[in-house]
Scaffold this active site. Structure first.
Site, short mmCIF file in Angstrom:
data_model
loop_
_atom_site.label_atom_id
_atom_site.label_comp_id
_atom_site.label_asym_id
_atom_site.label_seq_id
_atom_site.Cartn_x
_atom_site.Cartn_y
_atom_site.Cartn_z
N LYS A 115 -1.65 -47.72 2.84
CA LYS A 115 -2.45 -46.58 2.39
C LYS A 115 -1.55 -45.63 1.60
CE LYS A 115 -4.13 -42.16 3.25
NZ LYS A 115 -4.01 -41.84 1.82
N GLU A 155 9.50 -40.57 8.55
CA GLU A 155 10.47 -39.85 7.70
C GLU A 155 9.75 -38.64 7.14
OE1 GLU A 155 13.54 -40.17 7.54
OE2 GLU A 155 13.68 -42.10 8.57
N CYS A 169 12.20 -35.21 -0.73
CA CYS A 169 12.53 -34.83 0.65
C CYS A 169 14.00 -34.49 0.77
CB CYS A 169 12.17 -35.96 1.60
SG CYS A 169 12.87 -37.53 1.10
N GLU A 217 10.25 -25.82 4.31
CA GLU A 217 10.27 -26.69 3.13
C GLU A 217 9.24 -26.20 2.12
OE1 GLU A 217 8.71 -30.73 3.47
OE2 GLU A 217 10.52 -31.42 2.47
P1 NDP Z 1 1.40 -35.62 3.80
O1 NDP Z 1 2.00 -35.63 5.16
O2 NDP Z 1 0.35 -34.67 3.49
O3 NDP Z 1 0.82 -37.06 3.45
C1 NDP Z 1 1.57 -38.25 3.59
C2 NDP Z 1 0.63 -39.42 3.75
O4 NDP Z 1 -0.08 -39.29 4.99
C3 NDP Z 1 -0.46 -39.48 2.67
O5 NDP Z 1 -0.75 -40.82 2.37
C4 NDP Z 1 -1.64 -38.81 3.36
O6 NDP Z 1 -2.89 -39.15 2.82
C5 NDP Z 1 -1.48 -39.36 4.77
N1 NDP Z 1 -2.18 -38.58 5.80
C6 NDP Z 1 -2.66 -37.31 5.72
N2 NDP Z 1 -3.25 -36.98 6.89
C7 NDP Z 1 -3.15 -38.05 7.72
C8 NDP Z 1 -3.56 -38.32 9.05
N3 NDP Z 1 -4.21 -37.42 9.79
N4 NDP Z 1 -3.29 -39.53 9.59
C9 NDP Z 1 -2.63 -40.45 8.88
N5 NDP Z 1 -2.22 -40.26 7.60
C10 NDP Z 1 -2.46 -39.07 7.02
O7 NDP Z 1 2.65 -35.48 2.80
P2 NDP Z 1 2.64 -35.43 1.21
O8 NDP Z 1 1.99 -36.64 0.63
O9 NDP Z 1 2.17 -34.10 0.80
O10 NDP Z 1 4.19 -35.62 0.90
C11 NDP Z 1 5.09 -34.58 0.93
C12 NDP Z 1 5.90 -34.59 2.22
O11 NDP Z 1 6.57 -35.84 2.36
C13 NDP Z 1 6.99 -33.56 2.23
O12 NDP Z 1 6.99 -32.85 3.44
C14 NDP Z 1 8.29 -34.36 2.12
O13 NDP Z 1 9.41 -33.76 2.67
C15 NDP Z 1 7.92 -35.63 2.78
N6 NDP Z 1 8.76 -36.71 2.30
C16 NDP Z 1 9.73 -37.21 3.14
C17 NDP Z 1 10.59 -38.20 2.72
C18 NDP Z 1 11.59 -38.77 3.67
O14 NDP Z 1 11.97 -39.92 3.45
N7 NDP Z 1 12.00 -38.06 4.66
C19 NDP Z 1 10.52 -38.75 1.36
C20 NDP Z 1 9.47 -38.17 0.57
C21 NDP Z 1 8.63 -37.18 1.04
P3 NDP Z 1 -3.58 -38.23 1.69
O15 NDP Z 1 -2.67 -38.26 0.53
O16 NDP Z 1 -4.86 -38.93 1.45
O17 NDP Z 1 -3.73 -36.87 2.29
#
Ligand code: NDP
Length: 480
Positions: free
Chosen positions: A174, A249, A283, A380
């Site tokens: 997803k 992560e 991130c 962040e």
């Molecule tokens: P989100 O946590 O909003 O979303 C991440 C994924 O989870 C998306 O596919 C999202 O879907 C999905 N999601 C949302 N709600 C749920 C739920 N209730 N249950 C299961 N899945 C869900 O993060 P962002 O996409 O906004 O990404 C940014 C974040 O990612 C930042 O905090 C960043 O630091 C972190 N990040 C961490 C990295 C690492 O390796 N540590 C690397 C890159 C980013 P949808 O898009 O449809 O909402």
């Protein structure tokens, strides 16, 4: 407008109720890339069943045969590099150079894990009794759900998908709703490379429906998630009820310490790359720069000048160095935090506003005199906002760097070897960089954060990935 599809059990299909959502270019709001299935729970369950049905055959295929498909995928990524990078820039906003770098990374990840098909195995151990054979066997974990963010829409899926497949798992993937087309192209590449039906299933739509169904399913054996802390923690809580293995992560608030012996131009280059590269939407982005007092004024002036020189614009245009925020929401978050920083008393040196028109652009922004308790020092932002914190000496800088709930990546700029290695030993972060930006990872090295940057369970990438994507069986062969 192009309509994208889900991939379920080898068929490209719409959502069964026909619902869709739009995918929009953040640099040019009237540019809509296409519509994606807004997948419902029943479709996700079908995707899980397809992955479960495909598991025995894929898991039992010899590793080299699985590796050959990954190798082919790597070659197709190479051939389709420009096409995929252009889509990535159009839907996520990063510059074309950054996008090509990301697709290149995905290509190399598939190449690396293609080799794992030949390498992954168990161990033979010394036995307690003469003649007994005692050995371990690595088996696929099973059906894995991969839930990914928008900021690296091909590299992160690749660094989850390639080891998952190399070690014999089947997948339901997803992608983030802000960058689904690059993810779909990756899946298309795998199909083109000859992946059997059902081995990878792809479903777009809301995190709350699609993500939640995957995480809550007792038929899913592992969830690998990259994203925000709040969503990650919810996933952990839910998955643990079925004893589903979880890899998380999450966010970062990554420091770069600049010691007084550092060359200021070198330090500025690293901070600009780490903090403004990828529009700060990484991130591992540098968001705190902790500078020794002796050089803080000179450093602040040089960083301000460098921020002024950056060309912000549509990532498809030549010469642009920083693209837009990914979405209206992210733009508003960036601007809100900039307002918070000003209210908290940090000194705004440059930037602070929306930039240009026609896209979600934010000016490269630098604050000085950021204090540890301020929200812009602790939370962040995920945008091009860098805060300078001043430190009286190395110990003070280290305490400030560690005084935070995240622990993903951290850097020091210095020529003092003693201090560099002290930093490496004492910083509370999963990735340490000495004289390198906080961003930028080697695919062959383990990656993962400490504290709230990760679930502190399993690392990703390199040889470390085998721990998450396999289970180990111990076998005793006696002689009766
Ligand atoms: P989100 O946590 O909003 O979303 C991440 C994924 O989870 C998306 O596919 C999202 O879907 C999905 N999601 C949302 N709600 C749920 C739920 N209730 N249950 C299961 N899945 C869900 O993060 P962002 O996409 O906004 O990404 C940014 C974040 O990612 C930042 O905090 C960043 O630091 C972190 N990040 C961490 C990295 C690492 O390796 N540590 C690397 C890159 C980013 P949808 O898009 O449809 O909402």
């Amino acid at each position: 407008m192009q309509q994208y599809k889900n991939l379920i059990d080898g068929e490209w299909v719409d959502s069964s109720d026909g619902k869709t959502f739009e995918n929009r270019n953040p640099a040019q709001l009237d540019d809509i890339l296409g519509g994606c299935p807004f997948t419902n729970k029943a479709d996700v369950e079908r995707a899980i069943d397809a992955a479960a049905a495909a598991l025995p055959a894929w898991g039992n295929l010899p590793g080299p045969a699985r590796g050959a498909i990954l190798d082919k995928a790597s070659r197709i990524l190479e051939a389709r590099m420009d096409e995929i990078a252009t889509v990535l820039t159009r839907e996520e906003g990063k510059t074309l150079t950054e996008a090509k770098g990301e697709v290149t990374r995905a290509r190399d990840i598939f190449r690396y894990y293609a080799g794992e098909g030949w390498r992954a195995g168990g161990n033979v151990l010394p036995s307690n009794t003469g003649g007994e054979l005692l050995y371990t066997r690595r088996e696929p974990l099973g059906v894995v759900a991969l839930v990914t963010p928008w900021n690296f829409p091909i590299a992160i899926p690749a660094w989850k998908m390639a080891p998952a497949l190399a070690y014999g798992n089947t997948v339901v993937f997803k992608p983030a709703s802000f960058a689904p087309q690059t993810a779909m192209l990756l899946v298309e590449v795998l199909v083109e490379a000859g992946l059997p039906k059902g081995v990878v299933n792809f479903v777009t739509g809301s995190g709350r429906t699609v993500g939640d169904t995957l995480v809550g399913s007792p038929k899913v054996h592992g969830v690998s998630f990259t994203g925000s802390v709040s969503v990650g923690m919810g996933i952990y809580e839910k998955a643990i009820k079925n004893l589903t293995r979880v890899q998380l992560e999450m966010g970062g608030k990554n420091p770069t310490i600049v010691l007084k012996d550092a060359n200021i131009d070198t330090a500025v280059k690293m901070v600009v790359a780490g903090g403004f590269g990828l529009t700060g939407q990484a991130c591992t982005a540098t968001s705190r720069v902790i500078v020794e007092d002796a050089i803080a004024n000179d450093f602040a002036a040089a960083l301000t000048q460098a921020a002024r020189n950056l060309k912000v614009g549509n990532g498809l245009e030549a010469g642009v160095q920083m693209g837009p925020a990914v979405s209206e929401d992210q733009l508003q978050t960036d601007l809100e935090y900039i307002g918070i920083g000003q209210k908290e008393g940090a000194k705004l040196l440059i930037g602070g506003s929306q930039a240009g028109d026609g896209g979600y652009y934010v000016q490269p922004t630098v604050f000085d005199h950021v204090e540890p308790q301020m929200r812009i020092a602790q939370e962040e932002i995920f945008g091009p906002v860098i805060g300078i914190m001043r430190a009286s000496d190395f110990e003070d800088a280290l305490a400030k760097a560690n005084g935070i709930g995240f622990g993903l990546s951290a850097a020091v700029v210095t020529n003092d070897l003693q201090k560099a290695f002290q930093f490496a030993n004492r910083i509370d972060a999963g990735v340490v960089k000495i004289n390198e930006p906080t961003t930028g990872l080697a695919l062959q090295a383990p990656f993962g954060g400490f504290k709230h940057s990760s679930a502190n369970t399993f690392k990703e990438q390199g040889q470390a990935a085998i721990e998450f994507y396999t289970r180990t069986k111990t076998i005793y062969v006696g002689h009766g």
